[in-house]
Scaffold this active site. Structure first.
Site, PDB file in Angstrom:
ATOM      1  N   GLU A   1       6.997  16.651  33.670  1.00  0.00           N
ATOM      2  CA  GLU A   1       7.461  17.747  34.555  1.00  0.00           C
ATOM      3  C   GLU A   1       8.903  18.151  34.251  1.00  0.00           C
ATOM      4  O   GLU A   1       9.660  18.479  35.163  1.00  0.00           O
ATOM      5  CB  GLU A   1       7.340  17.345  36.034  1.00  0.00           C
ATOM      6  CG  GLU A   1       5.945  17.066  36.513  1.00  0.00           C
ATOM      7  CD  GLU A   1       4.990  18.212  36.282  1.00  0.00           C
ATOM      8  OE1 GLU A   1       5.427  19.380  36.169  1.00  0.00           O
ATOM      9  OE2 GLU A   1       3.780  17.954  36.188  1.00  0.00           O
ATOM     10  N   GLY A   2       9.243  18.149  32.979  1.00  0.00           N
ATOM     11  CA  GLY A   2      10.621  18.478  32.585  1.00  0.00           C
ATOM     12  C   GLY A   2      11.417  17.202  32.505  1.00  0.00           C
ATOM     13  O   GLY A   2      11.722  16.590  33.537  1.00  0.00           O
TER      14      GLY A   2
END
Lengths: 597, 597
Positions: free
Chosen positions: A440-441
């Site tokens: 998620e990043g």
């Protein structure tokens, strides 16, 4: 074998005394979410997590997911646990009543996410990705697509995925190669390979709904040319039941460091039928609907792992007898003192406590913010709440997951050599937690999001408002005899955060690499001050309740005050070194030629 | 799949230019250890580690050790690699010529240990424990035992172990239950269970020589009543060959987080025949002969893992194209810029470089110290060298292994999601490195050793001498225009170390828990300043060589200067926060009641 008890008492304090979550039931749509209802939902969730999910955590890790003939078999017991999860109505908890959901506040949802992450981190993504896909479809898809997909996702009959990453692109989705060709019937044919697809294939549900990013033939280059599609594993038939198999298949599952019971799949789309969600080339924006929620969810993973690791380290250090206290025998009736007599052991345990309780209180504030942003009758409150959540999302994602790993490692350390052995379960927490810093990043991306997007957003309105809140809290308590020491410590660190913010504003404009080089340290300082503010607020409430009485025991309030002081003395000063490092600038990094690394 | 190249160039700089290791060949017994001989030994060791050990690292992890019918099977290829190790004469490298060894300096041994730890951390303990057991026997056993065991251990035909830990005692060996009963023939019968016995059972050698701690019937209580015994798996027959099987057997192997190819055994002694090493009840002292060397060796494990993780992260971040530089496109011919353009990526890589190169230079200094302590003709030099090694041993063990894990995690992070997948090998480095913080005395124990034993030893002579060396280096460089910035940064941190030392002296006397609570932060400050001093020294040499020319390229010297400045600006300031935390004292930890944790 590790044990787990959901921290219901701490939630009672945080929900009812720290944040007064009773305001929820005053908001339109949340009328049923009274403190009593919330408490009984949390009780039930705790029971489910402790009794159903947690016992499968170690066996799920040992067994992992098995890929055979294009199918994925989840570990023994996962299907039964998932069925119970569905029977219990958990998938529908936060979903909107118009799609069959219970419409409970996200505040409650976050708490339950923490329990799930503690009990069985690898189970969480199966319902978690469904909830994310639900949000994106609910926010951006046509009424027809919503009607076709949402009710079965809300019930938990079908699950969902997010298909973003490709072998050559993760962070930089503009490089994407997956293509979508329009058909005459209004659908599209999707072709390409996606990797790292969580829950891409499994045996828990009879259909899997993929949300896929792909490029239309005439799409502009880069991430502005990315569109979002819904691509079911089985095309729904006229009755809405899974019909013809779509041309999407699992090519393999990854062998990973941890969360082995979570299927991470290579997904091949070979002219698969899909439907556009949102407008053409607006896929990134639509995907970010999921992503922001997902980032907070991943932050909660850090909290959940830290909590269960902490609980087990507390138990172990009270039981394990080894050596004697430096200040004289503490347990003369025993052959040695328990480990918890040692100040360094206590320091580690309290670092974990100060993080988990502080992070939990902040997560509840964010949950309330999300609920206010969606349900509050006052548009200004909705906007402010939305801004605050947006500002703090990267902080929570990065800081909680960094701390999840740090805490798991420190708690493992409390076990000595036994911490390295599988049986005790502590090493699994480290392996499982490690993914949260990456997906998620990656956390450096979160730091860039904070510095490059969230700080300057709306001319800096969100950060100004947030800093003003902290400033007021400090001013309110500086002259309070009982709290002045806590408040003064925070004031000093807060001044450093101000200076760091000013430094960024001054240097990043002339040289964007200064922002890039400072972002990670800045996020850490921001997080430490934010959690410090939470502890000041907590101390203030605890001090008042100690005097006037409250729902918790005096020992609990006293423990909160002591933990607040511990945080100020033994955690917050990390800001000092970080500040020096940040203001040292990026020259030392950029001067180095590539060949010299 | 990860790659590995032994850092021969850096060793050339460190050995020949930073420390002038050529003095070794002037010491009695080291006449052959000329710079050329050392260089060619390192070349050969590099080849062995790169070509034989490294290719078995991932397969060894995947396969692990298999326990069947009381025997342990090492992973495929390990027996062949071990045979080649023996053929190459590596086990005999540092052993004394009187027992068949080559008597090479420990300085060389440390370098090779680093290569082995990088290439295959799980292989290292097989010869490593043998070397430890060799030292204890050589230092403390009777001539008869030495003659019987050492030649075959030196040749590598037989291997060794250290049997200390029991299920209920690790750090606190005074709680030991294993018993030794004297026989009429002068031998003893050993009975008890030992756990976490590295290389306790395996298929690499035809005999295994266990060094076992046990208590005699009339032993005083606690660790003062512990004796050391040599207990062979097979009793040597009259020809010195393995004869009758002794009553020692492997009960199981542990399933661990990492170093899976290293057999960690439960060993059952059931009236096994053993012989006393050293005097009765002097076992702890004898064991510490092994333990100090072992602690340094474990420190090197942290360095080795950090180095290979760093190397692979440098390669990956130069190759992986993702996003664009914040200051404009750097590789217009490519679809995206390589990751290494980003300042945060560079910061992580340089943290790793500053640690590994600094730690390597310090390890060589310690190696030289060990060699001087044993071979230098001047007794005063021998004593000073011994003191310095003793002082820095806990610092190296704890700091290097903390940093090994931190660096492995940071380098894994450079790979994004790919870092979590087994195939890339980065996650194995984290799992393998993790044990080093735990065994040979958990790192908190090292900190107590530094603060409670090494600082006050001989009235503080060692630390005073060491601080004087740093002080002189700072004074020598403060007025040097080229180095004053580096020197000034170190001076500031060094002042904090002085203040922290004074704080300890002042507070620990009144309350020993203040020492216990401060020890870990103190050790970190001590380590940062020590490595800072190494970087000042390195910068000084590099600056000189840049002007006058040397064995390395100008880019190398320039890189050293840049890394020194990076360390001062972006690593050393950690001291600030640590100092504040340390001087915050232990009240915040000790105030908490056990039930409040």
């Amino acid at each position: 074998m590790p044990s787990y008890k959901a921290p219901l008492d701490d939630y009672r304090f945080i929900l009812n005394e720290l944040w007064e979550a009773r305001e929820l039931s005053a908001m339109p749509g949340f009328e049923d979410a009274t403190p009593d209802v919330i408490a009984s939902v949390l009780d039930e969730a705790a029971k489910f997590c402790e009794e159903i999910l947690h016992p499968l955590n170690q066996s799920g890790d040992a067994e992992g997911c098995v890929f055979e003939n294009g199918t994925v078999r989840t570990p023994k017991g996962f299907k039964q646990a998932y069925d119970k999860y569905v029977e219990g109505g958990w998938p529908s908890m936060n979903a909107s009543p118009e799609h069959g959901g219970q419409g409970l506040p996200h505040t409650v949802g976050f708490a339950i996410e923490e329990f799930i992450c503690s009990a069985n981190l690898a189970f969480g993504p199966y319902p978690g990705l469904t909830a994310g896909a639900y949000s994106a479809i609910a926010a951006h898809a046509s009424e027809d697509l919503k009607a076709r997909y949402l009710p079965k996702m809300v019930s938990g009959e079908w699950s969902g995925t997010m298909c973003l990453t490709e072998p050559h692109c993760g962070t930089d989705l503009g490089l994407m190669k997956t293509r979508a060709i329009p058909s005459e019937d209004g659908s599209y044919r999707i072709t390409g390979t996606k990797i790292f697809i969580t829950s891409g294939e499994h045996d828990l549900t009879n259909n899997i709904i993929h949300l896929v990013l792909a490029k239309l033939p005439d799409a502009p280059a880069g991430s502005k040319g990315v569109s979002l599609f819904v691509v079911p594993k089985f095309l729904p038939d006229d009755d809405g039941e899974p019909g013809v198999r779509n041309a999407v298949s699992c090519g393999s599952v990854e062998h990973k460091m941890g969360i082995k019971a979570s299927a991470t799949c290579v997904m091949n789309f070979d002219g698969a039928v899909g439907w556009l969600v949102a407008q053409p080339n607006q896929g990134m924006r639509a995907m970010f609907t999921m992503m922001n929620a997902a980032r907070l969810g991943v932050g909660i993973q850090g909290l959940g792992i830290a909590e269960i690791a902490r609980q087990n380290a507390v138990i172990y250090t009270k039981e394990r007898l080894q050596g004697r206290s430096l200040t004289g025998v503490k347990a003369p009736e025993k052959p040695a003192d328990p480990l918890i007599v040692h100040p360094d052991v206590r320091k580690n345990l309290l670092e974990a406590k100060a993080f988990t309780e502080g992070a939990r209180a902040l997560a509840v504030m964010i949950g309330l913010g999300i609920d206010r942003a969606a349900h509050h009758p006052d548009a200004a409150v909705r906007q402010q709440s939305n801004d605050l959540v947006a500002l703090l999302t990267p902080v929570i994602k990065a800081y909680y997951t960094d701390m999840g790993v740090e805490t798991a490692i420190k708690m493992q350390q409390m076990f000595g050599g036994h911490g390295y052995i599988r049986e005790h379960g502590m090493e699994q927490f480290v392996r499982d937690a490690r993914i949260s810093m990456l997906y998620e990043g990656a956390n450096a991306i979160q730091a860039l999001d904070l510095v490059g997007r969230k700080l300057p957003q709306n001319g800096g309105a969100a950060v100004r408002a947030f800093f003003a809140t902290i400033q007021t809290e400090i001013e309110d308590t500086l002259t309070d005899h009982d709290l002045a020491d806590i408040s003064a410590a925070l004031e000093e660190a807060f001044a450093k955060l101000h200076q760091a913010t000013a430094w960024l504003a001054q240097h990043a404009f002339a040289n964007p690499d200064e922002a890039g080089g400072a972002a990670t340290d800045y996020l850490r300082i921001f997080a430490l001050v934010t959690v410090g503010w939470i502890w000041l607020k907590t101390a203030r409430v605890a001090q008042a309740k100690l005097k006037e009485g409250g729902e918790c025991s005096p020992e609990t309030y006293d423990g909160k005050l002591k933990t607040a002081r511990f945080f100020m003395a033994k955690v917050l000063p990390e800001v000092e070194g970080r500040f020096r490092i940040l203001t040292g600038g990026c020259k030392a990094m950029m001067d180095m030629a590539e060949d010299q690394f």
